[in-house]
Design a protein around this motif. Sequence first.
Motif, PDB file in Angstrom:
ATOM      1  N   ASP A  17       2.267  -4.957  -4.099  1.00  0.00           N
ATOM      2  CA  ASP A  17       1.638  -5.389  -2.852  1.00  0.00           C
ATOM      3  C   ASP A  17       0.133  -5.159  -3.005  1.00  0.00           C
ATOM      4  OD1 ASP A  17       0.960  -6.054  -0.319  1.00  0.00           O
ATOM      5  OD2 ASP A  17       2.463  -4.804   0.673  1.00  0.00           O
ATOM      6  N   TRP A  18      -0.530  -6.156  -3.559  1.00  0.00           N
ATOM      7  CA  TRP A  18      -1.962  -6.009  -3.895  1.00  0.00           C
ATOM      8  C   TRP A  18      -2.834  -5.874  -2.655  1.00  0.00           C
ATOM      9  CZ3 TRP A  18      -3.118  -5.450  -8.935  1.00  0.00           C
ATOM     10  CH2 TRP A  18      -2.231  -5.979  -9.889  1.00  0.00           C
ATOM     11  N   ASN A  19      -2.423  -6.474  -1.563  1.00  0.00           N
ATOM     12  CA  ASN A  19      -3.346  -6.640  -0.433  1.00  0.00           C
ATOM     13  C   ASN A  19      -3.120  -5.705   0.738  1.00  0.00           C
ATOM     14  OD1 ASN A  19      -4.941  -8.746  -1.495  1.00  0.00           O
ATOM     15  ND2 ASN A  19      -3.177 -10.104  -1.265  1.00  0.00           N
ATOM     16  N   ILE A  20      -2.081  -4.915   0.715  1.00  0.00           N
ATOM     17  CA  ILE A  20      -1.861  -4.028   1.865  1.00  0.00           C
ATOM     18  C   ILE A  20      -3.009  -3.017   1.939  1.00  0.00           C
ATOM     19  CG2 ILE A  20      -0.348  -2.404   0.617  1.00  0.00           C
ATOM     20  CD1 ILE A  20       1.229  -2.222   3.335  1.00  0.00           C
ATOM     21  N   ARG A  21      -3.590  -2.862   3.110  1.00  0.00           N
ATOM     22  CA  ARG A  21      -4.713  -1.937   3.267  1.00  0.00           C
ATOM     23  C   ARG A  21      -4.423  -0.821   4.264  1.00  0.00           C
ATOM     24  NH1 ARG A  21      -5.426  -3.376  -0.826  1.00  0.00           N
ATOM     25  NH2 ARG A  21      -7.134  -4.514  -1.785  1.00  0.00           N
ATOM     26  N   THR A  30      -4.645   2.223   2.342  1.00  0.00           N
ATOM     27  CA  THR A  30      -4.244   1.940   0.953  1.00  0.00           C
ATOM     28  C   THR A  30      -5.285   1.015   0.313  1.00  0.00           C
ATOM     29  OG1 THR A  30      -2.742   0.367   2.002  1.00  0.00           O
ATOM     30  CG2 THR A  30      -1.748   2.324   1.081  1.00  0.00           C
ATOM     31  N   GLY A  33      -3.977  -0.890  -2.569  1.00  0.00           N
ATOM     32  CA  GLY A  33      -2.664  -1.519  -2.425  1.00  0.00           C
ATOM     33  C   GLY A  33      -1.549  -0.547  -2.758  1.00  0.00           C
ATOM     34  N   THR A  34      -0.360  -1.085  -3.037  1.00  0.00           N
ATOM     35  CA  THR A  34       0.755  -0.228  -3.432  1.00  0.00           C
ATOM     36  C   THR A  34       1.782  -1.066  -4.192  1.00  0.00           C
ATOM     37  OG1 THR A  34       2.257   1.525  -2.699  1.00  0.00           O
ATOM     38  CG2 THR A  34       2.228  -0.480  -1.361  1.00  0.00           C
ATOM     39  N   HIS A 170       0.070   5.234  -4.028  1.00  0.00           N
ATOM     40  CA  HIS A 170      -0.201   3.897  -3.488  1.00  0.00           C
ATOM     41  C   HIS A 170      -1.274   3.277  -4.378  1.00  0.00           C
ATOM     42  CE1 HIS A 170       2.522   4.098  -0.249  1.00  0.00           C
ATOM     43  NE2 HIS A 170       1.905   5.053   0.403  1.00  0.00           N
ATOM     44  N   ALA A 172      -1.702  -0.266  -6.695  1.00  0.00           N
ATOM     45  CA  ALA A 172      -1.244  -1.562  -7.209  1.00  0.00           C
ATOM     46  C   ALA A 172      -1.919  -1.834  -8.548  1.00  0.00           C
ATOM     47  CB  ALA A 172      -1.599  -2.663  -6.210  1.00  0.00           C
TER      48      ALA A 172
END
Length: 394
Positions: A17-21, A30, A33-34, A170, A172
């Motif tokens: 999940d590159w874009n989760i913040r 994050t 990402g994670t 967390h 990515a």
Amino acid sequence: MQAVEIKKGIYWVGVIDWNIRNFHGHTYATKKGTTYNAYLIIDEKVVLIDSVMGNFSQELREKIGEIIPLEKIDYLVVNHVEIDHSGAVPEILKFCPEVKVLGTARCKEGLWRNFYVNMDFQVVKTGDTLNLGKRTLKFIEAPMIHWPDSMFTYCPQEELLFPNDAFGQHYATSERFDDEVDQRELMEEAKKYYANILWPLSSVILKKIEVLQGLVLSIKMIAPSHGIIWRKDPKKIINAYLSWAKNETHKKVVIVYETMYGATEKMARKIAQGIISEGISVKLFDITQSERTEIISEMLDAQGFIFGSSTLDNGMLPTLAGFLEFLKGLKPKNRLAGVFGSYGWSGGAVKEIEKILQETGIEIVQPSLSVQYLPTPEELKKCFDMGRDFAIKL
Ligand code: FEO
């Protein structure tokens, strides 16, 4: 990204999940990402260990599909019911209606309350095993790492531990293993993860690592549910966890403040100078300019905390108030604290900070300093002395 074979016949089938913040409802920033790691073991029986966040269900199915038709999965091990790992369970059940799901009793209850879907569920306890053919899986309940339902799964033939949230980050990355990434960045993310999620569970973690060392002969690989897999040096993260769980700290002070018109900031900077004059390391944060997640990570190994605020409505400013409430939940142990602040017509911030620190169980080691309007040169000298005296007390 394709499935990755992490050992012969064992595959990472997770997603990045590159874009989760923001994670955990905006309680964890994050920045990098994670990942949600799921693992597929191909033996005489086929096992999927954990799943992924629900919005990535299709990608999980596609990765599994590269290796084996989905309906060939015999067992689904759910180490933890939180939705970042169980979100795709309904999707798996849809495609594999005959799959047997294994987890703790609390996991069973949690899955029902998350999804209200019927499934063939087998409750497992510490020491229970599952025979896959050439390999077996051994289950180890791990309540409160990170939720009451959590458990670890261990494969003795591979000396491989699947500890779910424990030992995660967390983080990515296109790489999957510890020896493929920047070590400093990796450990920073592992520390941030521990500080913001696992810190209040330190005593449980310490006991669990001791128990684990008795239950498993050796660990050659740790495959957590977030971030990279520890294959080169799993002891590195175990030793780091032991140090954090034992509350080992450095002679370092974290100053966190919130300022309205700059008076509290002037005080903070002078206090920092006083600490530095004694050769002690300082990190200084204006709470409105920094991520709480980053500050908490800096606090994990700091022996001293100093908090300051301007006064608003007889109390501290609201961003610092929220930060201290969060810190209270993390239950930091054996730390020393100092308090300072400024005010216009009447004080109150300092008293309020002192109160919450007392509730948190943090010892305030010197008289607090409160200044009206802008600090005079004499008052700034007092701030310097406060920092110097605090450093000497460490
Ligand atoms: Fe990564 Fe407790 O879930």
